[in-house]
Design an enzyme around this catalytic site. Structure first.
Site, PDB file in Angstrom:
ATOM      1  N   ARG A 118     101.473  53.774  58.189  1.00  0.00           N
ATOM      2  CA  ARG A 118     100.084  53.921  57.767  1.00  0.00           C
ATOM      3  C   ARG A 118      99.314  54.890  58.661  1.00  0.00           C
ATOM      4  NH1 ARG A 118      96.164  50.192  58.862  1.00  0.00           N
ATOM      5  NH2 ARG A 118      97.708  48.563  59.235  1.00  0.00           N
ATOM      6  N   TYR A 136      84.849  66.878  39.042  1.00  0.00           N
ATOM      7  CA  TYR A 136      85.763  65.867  38.517  1.00  0.00           C
ATOM      8  C   TYR A 136      85.018  64.550  38.285  1.00  0.00           C
ATOM      9  CZ  TYR A 136      89.341  62.218  38.702  1.00  0.00           C
ATOM     10  OH  TYR A 136      90.095  61.110  38.449  1.00  0.00           O
ATOM     11  N   ASP A 181      86.686  70.933  46.607  1.00  0.00           N
ATOM     12  CA  ASP A 181      87.822  70.467  45.819  1.00  0.00           C
ATOM     13  C   ASP A 181      88.445  71.705  45.179  1.00  0.00           C
ATOM     14  OD1 ASP A 181      89.599  69.508  43.892  1.00  0.00           O
ATOM     15  OD2 ASP A 181      88.358  67.770  43.407  1.00  0.00           O
ATOM     16  N   LYS A 219      98.294  66.936  40.626  1.00  0.00           N
ATOM     17  CA  LYS A 219      98.186  68.043  39.692  1.00  0.00           C
ATOM     18  C   LYS A 219      99.102  69.196  40.081  1.00  0.00           C
ATOM     19  CE  LYS A 219      94.830  65.508  37.911  1.00  0.00           C
ATOM     20  NZ  LYS A 219      94.481  64.514  38.917  1.00  0.00           N
TER      21      LYS A 219
END
Length: 383
Positions: free
Chosen positions: A55, A107, A180, A205
């Site tokens: 993590r 988005y 972004d 994507k």
């Protein structure tokens, strides 16, 4: 594993070879999948390669992070379990009372998160038109702001924002600039070179490109206290990218340049065809000279204008959906950036509160034969 240190090689070559990472034990040209969640300490109780737990600093996750740093020219990168986890990590790193300037075309998932959770977390935000620099400058001058968040090209109308201009205005007021760049990809645009402090990717994507990985990535231009808070958030909240997904993401990134170039070529050809079609009201694509953002896109994007475009169909929702339902080569599906071509009546996937036109069809152009893609749209419109 070792990183190739020959800086004379192009980024394209280094990425296609996964930065020259090699398995020094077996000589395998593809890195193994490291699935261990924990790492044993050495005899002196020190940590091997500063790793203790996945993590915090996983071995499998380090490779796509290093590759994205190479691609974006950043100082450090972090991988996340999804694109929205990467986007919102920056919001989680803010303090109560902080203000965010957010582009009003972005988005939908980011806007939804802000609508549902910003107030509860003590965050304030204002939407602005990223194409209107005067509006943005006025907002920043009169509202103490910690972070500006925008997307270019912006989903789903593919509006273009001037990264350099926004960054210059923001930095005059010590505002952090986050971009972004999912749909531009580092093949076409590297926002850090234009002044951005943070770059976000929904790696689901284009970075992955095969519609089989859920992932997100953040890159920082510098190691700052704000970046350390983002790292702390990932450690404590746990939106860690899984090891198999990290391995598949590396596989996808190795063909990024090939895929994006083909998708740009196909998108430009399809956009040109659709712009001339009598049954198309408007084509949203920054590669077209008629697009209002074309000149800025030409300045800050190199090698193409992306694989995403949208069309407005005369009429409304029902007319647009009727056209979409005739698709045979294009898949009617959400998401974007994969090798297969997709289309979507975007408003159906968003809330009624968005500004997305009812007659807009979003198109993700793949790597198929362009003649097949054009013929599919021909029968959709003329059939």
């Amino acid at each position: 594993m070792t990183i190739h240190d020959d800086q004379s090689l192009s980024t394209e070559t280094r990425i296609s070879q996964a930065l020259g990472h090699e398995d020094t034990t077996t000589g395998a040209v593809v890195s193994p999948i490291h699935v261990s969640t924990t790492y044993a300490r050495l005899d002196d109780y020190s940590l091997p390669d500063d790793r203790s737990y996945i993590r915090d600093h996983g071995l499998a996750q380090s490779l796509p992070e290093a590759m994205l740093c190479e691609l974006e020219g950043g100082a450090q990168a972090l991988s996340f379990s999804s694109g929205i986890a990467a986007c919102t990590a920056a919001f989680h790193a803010l303090h109560q009372g902080d203000h965010i300037a957010v582009s009003d075309t972005i988005y939908h998932g980011v806007l939804s998160w802000l609508e549902h959770f910003a107030e509860a977390r003590g965050l304030k935000y204002t939407l602005f038109n990223a194409s209107n620099l005067d509006e943005f400058a006025n907002l920043i001058a009169h509202t103490p702001t910690k972070l500006v968040w925008f997307e270019t090209p912006a989903n789903p109308t593919w509006n273009i924002a001037d990264i350099a201009a926004i960054s210059e205005i923001a930095h005059q007021h010590e505002v952090i600039v986050a971009v972004d760049s999912t749909c531009a990809t580092p093949v076409l645009c590297r926002p850090i070179e234009w002044g951005a402090d943070l770059v976000c990717h929904s790696a689901t994507k284009y970075l992955n490109g095969h519609s089989d990985v859920l992932a997100g990535m953040l890159v920082t231009a510098k190691d700052t206290p704000f970046w350390q808070r983002i790292k702390q958030h990932r450690l404590m909240a746990g939106p860690t990218l899984a090891s198999l997904e990290a391995h598949l993401l590396v596989r996808g990134m190795r063909t990024l340049f090939l895929r994006v170039r083909k998708q740009c070529e196909n998108a430009m050809a399809l956009a040109s065809y659709l712009e001339s079609h009598r049954k198309v009201e408007y084509v949203c694509y920054p590669g077209l000279e008629s697009n209002p953002g074309h000149e800025i896109a030409k300045k800050q994007m190199s090698g193409g204008y992306g694989g995403m475009l949208s069309v407005l169909i005369p009429g409304g929702r029902e007319e647009a959906i009727a056209v979409a339902c005739k698709a045979r080569v294009f898949k009617r599906a959400t998401s974007l950036g994969g090798v297969e071509s997709l289309l979507e009546h975007r408003k159906t996937s968003e809330s009624e509160s968005t500004k997305t036109p009812e007659n807009l069809i979003r198109i993700s152009v793949g790597i198929e034969d362009i003649n097949d893609l054009i013929q599919d749209w021909k029968q959709m419109l003329d059939g």
